[in-house]
Write an enzyme that holds these catalytic residues in place. Structure first.
Site, PDB file in Angstrom:
ATOM      1  N   LYS A  54       0.841  -1.208   0.000  1.00 26.41           N
ATOM      2  CA  LYS A  54       0.000   0.000   0.000  1.00 26.41           C
ATOM      3  C   LYS A  54       0.870   1.249   0.000  1.00 26.41           C
ATOM      4  O   LYS A  54       0.630   2.187  -0.761  1.00 26.41           O
ATOM      5  CB  LYS A  54      -0.926   0.012   1.227  1.00 26.41           C
ATOM      6  CG  LYS A  54      -2.086  -0.941   1.093  1.00 26.41           C
ATOM      7  CD  LYS A  54      -2.817  -1.134   2.409  1.00 26.41           C
ATOM      8  CE  LYS A  54      -3.884  -2.210   2.247  1.00 26.41           C
ATOM      9  NZ  LYS A  54      -4.498  -2.602   3.524  1.00 26.41           N
ATOM     10  N   GLN A  98      -5.232  -1.047   9.620  1.00 33.24           N
ATOM     11  CA  GLN A  98      -5.052  -2.414   9.115  1.00 33.24           C
ATOM     12  C   GLN A  98      -5.668  -3.428  10.089  1.00 33.24           C
ATOM     13  O   GLN A  98      -5.362  -3.412  11.279  1.00 33.24           O
ATOM     14  CB  GLN A  98      -3.551  -2.681   8.926  1.00 33.24           C
ATOM     15  CG  GLN A  98      -3.241  -4.007   8.282  1.00 33.24           C
ATOM     16  CD  GLN A  98      -3.766  -4.134   6.851  1.00 33.24           C
ATOM     17  OE1 GLN A  98      -3.626  -3.218   6.047  1.00 33.24           O
ATOM     18  NE2 GLN A  98      -4.392  -5.257   6.553  1.00 33.24           N
ATOM     19  N   ASP A 121     -11.303   2.878   3.151  1.00 33.62           N
ATOM     20  CA  ASP A 121     -11.649   1.455   3.079  1.00 33.62           C
ATOM     21  C   ASP A 121     -13.143   1.287   2.781  1.00 33.62           C
ATOM     22  O   ASP A 121     -13.585   0.208   2.407  1.00 33.62           O
ATOM     23  CB  ASP A 121     -11.343   0.767   4.424  1.00 33.62           C
ATOM     24  CG  ASP A 121     -10.130  -0.142   4.342  1.00 33.62           C
ATOM     25  OD1 ASP A 121      -9.746  -0.515   3.217  1.00 33.62           O
ATOM     26  OD2 ASP A 121      -9.580  -0.484   5.407  1.00 33.62           O
TER      27      ASP A 121
END
Ligand code: NAD
Length: 294
Positions: A54, A98, A121
């Site tokens: 990422k 995460q 997200d």
């Protein structure tokens, strides 16, 4: 029939290239550089590898990457305080915490604390609710990636019979919503669905997101159908090591399908590319600029 392989790696590279163009345009025309903050708590080898990818994609596309690490023993309050700080930071346009998080932390509480405008997200209930209501919202990255892949095969998804296997909040449900937006006729299936193979055989577009290795067999697939395999399962390999397989039995399915995504190299790379898309979209929305052309 031998299916066309949908090359997720190449398509993801193209998406990142388009994001990089939008990032340059934002910087030169508006003086805005999108920033993505990734928060990792503890040490999880799978998370470490995702987070590295990422960060690399963020830098490659010309955005700012902020890396925040907390120890495995971090308390919920520490993490919430960090999220609050990032919510208020004007250089941060996207926040990603995460998962999984250590057991002392309530993951839902943390995800709910992220400012919805920075929720790249697309997991925040506000984004999920806005999305279902047809309002502008950040949509989860993996389903967004699936739609882009399907559109490389079908110019339009309108009227297609789409069957989604799996109803999770991060893949199955939001994907079904995105398919509805594309005017597909959508069936969501799950572990209680009766005669799943028969339902799947109706699909022009079959998306497997059940998290079970190679469950979808040849006779589940309508000849010529497009198959998108979201699953990532690690299984023992013949050489005694392990390998990644999808939820679809690729060797069988590729004899029947018209087009199919491989695992790895299908949906996986698209998830990160779509995270870049969401970050640039979030930056535009936060600065009151028109949505980017990606
Ligand atoms: P999940 O476990 O949260 O949900 C699985 C869903 O599948 C559930 O709704 C369940 O009802 C359904 N299901 C389970 N077994 C079934 C069966 N035998 N028949 C029919 N339905 C069944 O999983 P998830 O988070 O949605 O992830 C699904 C898969 O996608 C996993 O393999 C995960 O690793 C993978 N994944 C990949 C990416 C990516 O970037 N490629 C991103 C997220 C998830």
């Amino acid at each position: 029939m031998t299916a066309r392989i949908i090359d997720g790696k190449a398509i993801a590279a193209d998406v990142r290239h388009k994001v990089a163009g939008e990032v340059r345009r934002l910087a030169t025309q508006h003086g805005v550089t999108p920033g993505l903050a990734v928060v990792v708590v503890g040490h999880n080898p799978a998370s470490e590898s995702y987070v590295r990818s990422k960060a690399a994609a963020t830098v490659e596309t010309g955005m700012r990457s902020f890396d925040h690490r907390l120890p495995e023993t971090a308390s919920q309050d520490e993490l919430l305080a960090l999220v609050k700080k990032l919510n208020a930071d004007p250089t941060v346009h996207g926040i990603l915490v995460q998962l999984p998080l250590p057991k002392q932390i309530d993951a839902q509480l943390v995800l709910d604390a992220i400012e919805p405008a920075k929720d790249v997200d697309g997991f925040h209930p506000v984004n999920a609710g806005r999305f279902v209501s047809g309002l502008p919202a950040l949509a989860p990255c993996t389903p967004l990636g699936c739609i882009i892949l399907a559109k490389t095969v079908h110019a339009s998804l309108a009227g297609l019979e789409a069957v989604v296997i799996g109803r999770s909040n991060i893949v199955g449900k939001p994907l079904a919503q995105l398919l509805l937006v594309e005017d597909a006729t959508v069936t969501i299936t799950h572990s209680k669905t009766r005669d799943l193979p028969a339902v799947c055989r109706r699909a022009d577009l079959l998306v497997a997101a059940l998290g079970q290795p190679e469950v979808v067999r040849k006779d589940w697939i309508k000849p010529g159908a497009t198959v998108i395999d979201v699953g990532i399962n690690r299984v023992p390999a013949a050489d005694g090591k392990s390998k990644l397989v999808g939820d679809v039995n690729f060797a069988e399915a590729s004899q029947v399908a018209g087009a199919i995504t491989p695992v790895p190299g299908g949906v996986g790379p698209m998830t990160i590319a779509c995270l870049m898309v969401n970050t640039v979209r979030a930056a535009c929305a936060i600065h009151g600029l028109p949505a980017p052309a990606v």
